[in-house]
Write an enzyme that holds these catalytic residues in place. Structure first.
Site, PDB file in Angstrom:
ATOM      1  N   CYS A   1       0.841  -1.200   0.000  1.00  0.00           N
ATOM      2  CA  CYS A   1       0.000   0.000   0.000  1.00  0.00           C
ATOM      3  C   CYS A   1       0.884   1.260   0.000  1.00  0.00           C
ATOM      4  O   CYS A   1       1.550   1.548  -0.996  1.00  0.00           O
ATOM      5  CB  CYS A   1      -0.978  -0.038   1.163  1.00  0.00           C
TER       6      CYS A   1
ATOM      7  N   HIS B   1      -3.599  -5.703   1.077  1.00  0.00           N
ATOM      8  CA  HIS B   1      -3.349  -6.039   2.476  1.00  0.00           C
ATOM      9  C   HIS B   1      -3.633  -7.521   2.685  1.00  0.00           C
ATOM     10  O   HIS B   1      -4.614  -8.056   2.180  1.00  0.00           O
ATOM     11  CB  HIS B   1      -4.235  -5.199   3.392  1.00  0.00           C
TER      12      HIS B   1
END
Length: 471
Positions: A325, A418
Site C-alpha cells: 500500500c 493487504h
C-alpha cells in the site's frame, strides 16, 4: 434485547480481548452474538461485506461470535492522520478528514442517532450484543462528548462489566476511581481483574473490600495470557525485538495496518522494527518490508532524514524488498497530489496519483509473476492513491485485473493488497515455510482464550442476565 458492555479503566486494559472471549462463550452456547463498538480509533481496519471499512478488532470479535462482520458493528471509526486531524469512517465509508473540533461537531449532530440505529438493527438479527467501550469511561473532560462508553449502555439501561488491568498496578484504585468518576456508574454490575501473574488468592481481601465499597461484584480474576491474535491498534504491536528473525519492518511515524504483520506473529516467524535509531540493522535482513502509511509524504521524509532510504538502496539485490500500500507507493518513482510531485525511492517503475475517491474493496488474488505462481486467496485494498505500473512485471493477478509491480532481478515487490504476507507463496518465499491455515489458527487461539476466561470468572452471572433470570 440483551446487551452487555465491556468497559475498561484505561486503554489496554483488555476490553477488546475480554469482549472477544464473551462473544465466543455465548456463541458456543448457541446464541446468535454480535460484537459492537460505537466509536473506535484505530489504523488497523479491514474491508467487510458491501466493501465497507470497520476496525479489525470488531472483525475479529465477529469471527469469535461466528457472525458475518458488518458495518453496523463499528458505525464510527477514526483513523488519525496527525496534526490534530483524523479521517472519519461513518457506517463503513470515509466522509473525509476532520479536525478535532469538526469531528466533535459532527458526532454531536449525528453520533447518537447513528449508534442507536446500529444497535437497533443488530438486535433484530442477534440474541446478544457484546459491546466494547473505548479508553476509559471516566474521562471527565470528555463526558459530554463520550458516546463510546456509558452512553451505549444508557440507551436501554443494559448492564456493563468494568475491566481493570492489574499489570499496570493500583488495580483497586483504578476500579474505584473509575466508578466514582464515570457517569451512570449504576449500570456497572460487575468487575473483572485482568492480566494477573502469580497467585490470585493474594487479591481476595482486596476483592471483598472493593465489592463492599462499590456494591459491584467481582466476577473473577483472569490470568495473564500472551495472545498471538490481530491487535486493535499500534499499542498491541509494541513487542520486543525478535533477534533470530531476518525480516525487518520499517516503522515510520505514520505506519498503519499493523495487522499485515499478523502472519509473522502467529507463526512465530517474528520480525524486527527499523527506525532511525537502528537503521543499520537493515543490512542484516533477508527481507525488508515497507508497510502501509497514513501519510506517505511525511514517512518518506522521515526515511530520508534518518538515512533509511540510502541503506535500503545499498541492500537492493541482496535482500527482498516488499512494499505494501503506502510502502508500495514509496518504492515507485513519483507520487503526485494536485500540483505536488514527490520523488519516491525509484526502485520500481511505478507512479502514484492521489485521488479524492477512496478505494475500499475485497479482492481475490493470486501471486503470478516470473518468481512465483500461487493459488487464489483473499485480501483487501484501502487506499486513496492509484498506482500505475510503468514498465515492470505485474506482481499479482486479481479479480479486477493484474496488479502491483515486481522487478525479478532486484527482488523488489510492490502491491496494494493487504494480507499479502499471509499469501502462501509470499510467505514461503520469505520464510521457506508453509503458513498453514490462518483461519484455523485464529479460531483455535480464540477458543483457547475463551476457555481461560470462562474458567476464571463467574460466567453463570452473565448467562442469568442473558437468559432473563436476573439483571
Amino acid at each position: 434485547m440483551r446487551m452487555i458492555q465491556v468497559l475498561g479503566t484505561s486503554s489496554g486494559s483488555g476490553k477488546t480481548t475480554i469482549a472477544m472471549a464473551l462473544c465466543r462463550i455465548f456463541s458456543r452456547k448457541g446464541y446468535r452474538v454480535a460484537p459492537f463498538k460505537a466509536v473506535n480509533m484505530s489504523l488497523n481496519s479491514v474491508i467487510v461485506d458491501g466493501e465497507y471499512e470497520i476496525a479489525r478488532a470488531q472483525w475479529l470479535q465477529a469471527k469469535a461470535a461466528g457472525a458475518v462482520p458488518s458495518r453496523l458493528m463499528n458505525p464510527i471509526l477514526l483513523k488519525p492522520e496527525g496534526m490534530g486531524s483524523s479521517q472519519v469512517i461513518f457506517f463503513g465509508k470515509s466522509i473525509g478528514k476532520k479536525t478535532i473540533e469538526e469531528y466533535y461537531d459532527f458526532i454531536m449532530r449525528e453520533g447518537r442517532k447513528a449508534i442507536r440505529e446500529a444497535i437497533d438493527a443488530l438486535s433484530e438479527d442477534y440474541d446478544v450484543i457484546v459491546a466494547e467501550g473505548a479508553g476509559s469511561p471516566a474521562e471527565i473532560n470528555l463526558t459530554d462528548r463520550d458516546l463510546a462508553n456509558t452512553y451505549v449502555s444508557s440507551i436501554y439501561g443494559t448492564p456493563s462489566i468494568l475491566v481493570g488491568d492489574i499489570e499496570r498496578g493500583g488495580v483497586f484504585a483504578s476500579l474505584y476511581g473509575t466508578i466514582s468518576l464515570m457517569p451512570r456508574s449504576d449500570l456497572v454490575k460487575w468487575m473483572v481483574i485482568n492480566k494477573m501473574r502469580g497467585d490470585k488468592s493474594m487479591l481476595y481481601s482486596g476483592i471483598k473490600k472493593i465489592e463492599k465499597i462499590t456494591g459491584k461484584k467481582v466476577l473473577g480474576v483472569v490470568p495473564y495470557y500472551e495472545m498471538k491474535l490481530p491487535g486493535e491498534d499500534s499499542f498491541d504491536y509494541q513487542h520486543p525485538r525478535s533477534v533470530d528473525s531476518k525480516i525487518a519492518v520499517v516503522r515510520y511515524p505514520f505506519m498503519e495496518n499493523y495487522s499485515d504483520l499478523d502472519p509473522l506473529i502467529y507463526t512465530d516467524t517474528g520480525y524486527n522494527y527499523i527506525t532511525a535509531e537502528n537503521a543499520d540493522d537493515l543490512s542484516d535482513a533477508d527481507t525488508i518490508v515497507l508497510p502501509g502509511s497514513k501519510n506517505v509524504f511525511a514517512d518518506l521524509e522521515y526515511m530520508r532524514r534518518a538515512g533509511i532510504d540510502k541503506i535500503i538502496e545499498r541492500n537492493v539485490g541482496r535482500a527482498r524488498i516488499i512494499g505494501i500500500c503506502g510502502g508500495y507507493q514509496m518504492l515507485g518513482r513519483t507520487i503526485t497530489m494536485g500540483d505536488t510531485v514527490v520523488r519516491g525511492l525509484g526502485l520500481l517503475n511505478a507512479e502514484t496519483h492521489y485521488e479524492d475517491v477512496k478505494t475500499t474493496r475485497s479482492v481475490r488474488f493470486r501471486v503470478r509473476n516470473s518468481i512465483g505462481d500461487g493459488s487464489w486467496e483473499e485480501g483487501y485494498e484501502i487506499h486513496y492513491g492509484k498506482v500505475v505500473n510503468t514498465g515492470d512485471e505485474p506482481m499479482n493477478e486479481t479479480s479486477y485485473g493484474v496488479e502491483g509491480n515486481v522487478d525479478p532481478k532486484t527482488m523488489v515487490f510492490g502491491t496494494n493488497i493487504h494480507g499479502i504476507l499471509g499469501s502462501r507463496s509470499i510467505f514461503r518465499l520469505i520464510t521457506g515455510k508453509d503458513i498453514g491455515d490462518p483461519d484455523q489458527y485464529l479460531i483455535s487461539e480464540i477458543d483457547r482464550f475463551a476457555d481461560i476466561v470462562s474458567a476464571s470468572i463467574s460466567i453463570d452471572d452473565l448467562f442469568k442476565y442473558v437468559e432473563g433470570r436476573q439483571v
